[in-house]
Structure formats: C-alpha cells, structure tokens
Design a protein around this motif. Structure first.
Motif, mmCIF file in Angstrom:
data_model
loop_
_atom_site.group_PDB
_atom_site.id
_atom_site.type_symbol
_atom_site.label_atom_id
_atom_site.label_comp_id
_atom_site.label_asym_id
_atom_site.label_seq_id
_atom_site.Cartn_x
_atom_site.Cartn_y
_atom_site.Cartn_z
ATOM 1 N N ARG A 1 -17.443 -9.902 14.510
ATOM 2 C CA ARG A 1 -18.745 -10.145 14.245
ATOM 3 C C ARG A 1 -19.666 -9.046 13.618
ATOM 4 N NH1 ARG A 1 -20.521 -12.542 19.697
ATOM 5 N NH2 ARG A 1 -19.052 -11.283 20.353
ATOM 6 N N GLY A 2 -19.185 -7.677 13.586
ATOM 7 C CA GLY A 2 -19.661 -6.664 12.974
ATOM 8 C C GLY A 2 -21.420 -6.640 13.290
ATOM 9 N N GLY A 3 -21.983 -6.689 12.622
ATOM 10 C CA GLY A 3 -23.642 -6.750 12.716
ATOM 11 C C GLY A 3 -24.194 -7.910 13.041
ATOM 12 N N GLY A 4 -23.325 -9.043 13.565
ATOM 13 C CA GLY A 4 -24.012 -10.306 13.955
ATOM 14 C C GLY A 4 -24.702 -10.927 12.971
ATOM 15 N N GLY A 5 -25.800 -11.526 13.358
ATOM 16 C CA GLY A 5 -26.789 -12.323 12.474
ATOM 17 C C GLY A 5 -27.452 -11.483 11.569
ATOM 18 N N GLN B 1 -31.711 -2.083 5.756
ATOM 19 C CA GLN B 1 -32.213 -3.229 4.782
ATOM 20 C C GLN B 1 -32.176 -4.627 5.688
ATOM 21 O OE1 GLN B 1 -30.054 -2.188 1.596
ATOM 22 N NE2 GLN B 1 -31.965 -2.156 0.448
ATOM 23 N N ALA B 2 -30.747 -4.906 6.169
ATOM 24 C CA ALA B 2 -30.003 -6.009 6.640
ATOM 25 C C ALA B 2 -30.884 -6.182 8.245
ATOM 26 C CB ALA B 2 -28.724 -5.963 6.977
ATOM 27 N N PHE B 3 -31.331 -5.133 8.796
ATOM 28 C CA PHE B 3 -31.605 -5.177 10.194
ATOM 29 C C PHE B 3 -33.226 -5.507 10.177
ATOM 30 C CE2 PHE B 3 -33.680 -3.707 14.101
ATOM 31 C CZ PHE B 3 -32.842 -4.422 14.981
ATOM 32 N N ASP B 4 -33.977 -4.745 9.140
ATOM 33 C CA ASP B 4 -35.344 -4.799 8.940
ATOM 34 C C ASP B 4 -35.619 -6.324 8.767
ATOM 35 O OD1 ASP B 4 -35.819 -2.302 9.427
ATOM 36 O OD2 ASP B 4 -36.229 -1.740 7.172
ATOM 37 N N VAL B 5 -34.731 -6.998 8.010
ATOM 38 C CA VAL B 5 -35.153 -8.464 7.882
ATOM 39 C C VAL B 5 -34.657 -9.454 8.952
ATOM 40 C CG1 VAL B 5 -34.239 -10.595 6.666
ATOM 41 C CG2 VAL B 5 -34.813 -8.557 5.297
ATOM 42 N N PHE B 6 -33.632 -9.026 9.700
ATOM 43 C CA PHE B 6 -33.213 -9.612 11.007
ATOM 44 C C PHE B 6 -34.421 -9.317 12.197
ATOM 45 C CE2 PHE B 6 -30.937 -9.392 15.158
ATOM 46 C CZ PHE B 6 -30.145 -10.746 15.039
ATOM 47 N N LYS B 7 -34.961 -8.186 12.211
ATOM 48 C CA LYS B 7 -35.769 -7.959 13.244
ATOM 49 C C LYS B 7 -37.097 -8.588 12.945
ATOM 50 C CE LYS B 7 -38.178 -3.934 15.367
ATOM 51 N NZ LYS B 7 -38.551 -2.565 15.467
ATOM 52 N N TYR C 1 -23.774 -0.315 16.464
ATOM 53 C CA TYR C 1 -23.903 -1.472 15.625
ATOM 54 C C TYR C 1 -24.033 -1.055 14.160
ATOM 55 C CZ TYR C 1 -24.882 -3.316 20.289
ATOM 56 O OH TYR C 1 -24.520 -3.620 21.694
ATOM 57 N N GLU C 2 -24.903 -0.100 13.935
ATOM 58 C CA GLU C 2 -25.029 0.110 12.655
ATOM 59 C C GLU C 2 -23.340 0.637 11.754
ATOM 60 O OE1 GLU C 2 -27.140 3.425 9.403
ATOM 61 O OE2 GLU C 2 -27.288 3.624 11.513
ATOM 62 N N GLU C 3 -22.599 1.508 12.771
ATOM 63 C CA GLU C 3 -21.239 1.767 12.322
ATOM 64 C C GLU C 3 -20.330 0.610 12.026
ATOM 65 O OE1 GLU C 3 -20.162 4.326 15.307
ATOM 66 O OE2 GLU C 3 -21.398 5.740 15.018
ATOM 67 N N ARG C 4 -20.472 -0.528 12.933
ATOM 68 C CA ARG C 4 -19.586 -1.440 12.798
ATOM 69 C C ARG C 4 -20.292 -2.595 11.749
ATOM 70 N NH1 ARG C 4 -18.702 -3.161 19.197
ATOM 71 N NH2 ARG C 4 -17.160 -1.673 19.531
ATOM 72 N N PHE C 5 -21.311 -2.510 11.518
ATOM 73 C CA PHE C 5 -22.000 -3.317 10.280
ATOM 74 C C PHE C 5 -21.548 -2.659 8.918
ATOM 75 C CE2 PHE C 5 -25.178 -3.633 6.918
ATOM 76 C CZ PHE C 5 -25.354 -5.130 7.057
ATOM 77 N N ASN C 6 -21.412 -1.326 9.007
ATOM 78 C CA ASN C 6 -21.193 -0.751 7.707
ATOM 79 C C ASN C 6 -19.391 -0.807 7.404
ATOM 80 O OD1 ASN C 6 -23.606 0.186 6.919
ATOM 81 N ND2 ASN C 6 -23.569 2.094 8.033
ATOM 82 N N LYS C 7 -18.585 -0.978 8.597
ATOM 83 C CA LYS C 7 -17.298 -0.859 8.498
ATOM 84 C C LYS C 7 -16.929 -2.318 8.320
ATOM 85 C CE LYS C 7 -13.074 0.680 11.244
ATOM 86 N NZ LYS C 7 -12.741 1.329 12.265
ATOM 87 N N TYR C 8 -17.236 -3.266 9.120
ATOM 88 C CA TYR C 8 -16.843 -4.540 8.926
ATOM 89 C C TYR C 8 -17.545 -5.442 7.988
ATOM 90 C CZ TYR C 8 -14.006 -2.878 12.716
ATOM 91 O OH TYR C 8 -13.180 -2.253 13.726
ATOM 92 N N VAL C 9 -18.837 -5.446 8.115
ATOM 93 C CA VAL C 9 -19.540 -6.650 7.577
ATOM 94 C C VAL C 9 -19.910 -6.179 6.089
ATOM 95 C CG1 VAL C 9 -22.042 -7.583 7.472
ATOM 96 C CG2 VAL C 9 -21.017 -7.011 9.719
ATOM 97 N N VAL D 1 -18.827 -9.298 3.830
ATOM 98 C CA VAL D 1 -19.733 -9.995 3.328
ATOM 99 C C VAL D 1 -20.501 -9.543 2.063
ATOM 100 C CG1 VAL D 1 -22.163 -10.991 4.149
ATOM 101 C CG2 VAL D 1 -20.031 -10.640 5.630
ATOM 102 N N TYR D 2 -20.618 -8.390 1.909
ATOM 103 C CA TYR D 2 -21.599 -8.104 0.791
ATOM 104 C C TYR D 2 -20.872 -7.643 -0.598
ATOM 105 C CZ TYR D 2 -25.256 -8.242 4.081
ATOM 106 O OH TYR D 2 -26.118 -8.614 5.058
#
Length: 125
Positions: free
Chosen positions: A20-24, A107-113, A85-93, A97-98
């Motif tokens: 799931r990397g960075g999740g939602g 950028q992604a987390f700011d929108v999510f938050k 979470y940032e590391e996993r986002f960068n490594k997997y998501v 995805v992108y």
C-alpha cells in the motif's frame, strides 16, 4: 501508548504495508485534482464508520472512545512526522502510480491531509 502507535485503527488504517506504500495519499491526490469528490460527500459515511468502531472497539482503545476525532488526527500526524511513510511512498507508490509524473510525498500528503481535515473538522458524531 496511543492506539495509532500500537495497532491499526479501525477508522484510520495502518498505511505502513509495502503493497500500500503511502496508502490513500495517491488515490486522494488524483481524485482531488480531478474534482471528483468533496469532503461533504463522505462525512455521513465517515460518521457511520466511526460510530460503528466506537461500538465494536471501545474496550480496546480508551483514547479513541473518549475523542475519536482527536485520535484520528493524531494518526494523521503520525503519517506526517514518521519518515517511514515518506520513504515507502517514494519507493513503492511513486514508481507504480505516478511513473513519469513528478509528484513527491509532500505534495500528495498535503492534499490527503487537507481532505482528511475537511472531513474531520466538520463531521457530526
């Protein structure tokens, strides 16, 4: 220890899984950029899920029972401050995805938050 640190919260899932990397964050980013969802459209559902979680898990987590919104915001803050979470986002998501689209964790987390806070700040329990 607080619930969000001990185990997966019923209303705010643990996003640490490698698959799931960075999740939602990635889903919310694209959905919000496309204007396909509003916070008001999910508030009723989120309210129902929280109410169900309060009934199901009340004996497991006093902090969530006392203040579910505060505890969910606490979980959100853990996502923001824990570099795992940032590391996993960068490594997997990012690669899955992108692809060639340049998007970073912040950028992604700011929108999510922002989306999460719009829901949590206006929800009726």
């Amino acid at each position: 220890k607080r619930y969000a640190m001990k185990q997966e919260s019923p209303s705010f899932p643990d996003l640490s899984g490698a698959k799931r990397g960075g999740g939602g964050c990635q889903d919310t980013y694209y959905i919000q950029q496309a204007g396909l969802a509003s916070a008001s459209g999910v508030m009723s559902l989120v309210s129902k899920v929280i109410a169900e979680d309060l009934t199901r898990y009340s004996n497991q987590h006093a902090e969530f029972m006392k203040s579910p919104i505060a505890e969910l915001k606490f979980g959100l803050s853990l996502l923001q401050t824990n570099t795992l979470y940032e590391e996993r986002f960068n490594k997997y998501v990012v690669p899955m995805v992108y692809g060639n689209n340049s998007l970073n964790w912040q950028q992604a987390f700011d929108v999510f938050k922002l989306y999460c806070n719009q829901v949590l700040n206006n929800i009726k329990l």
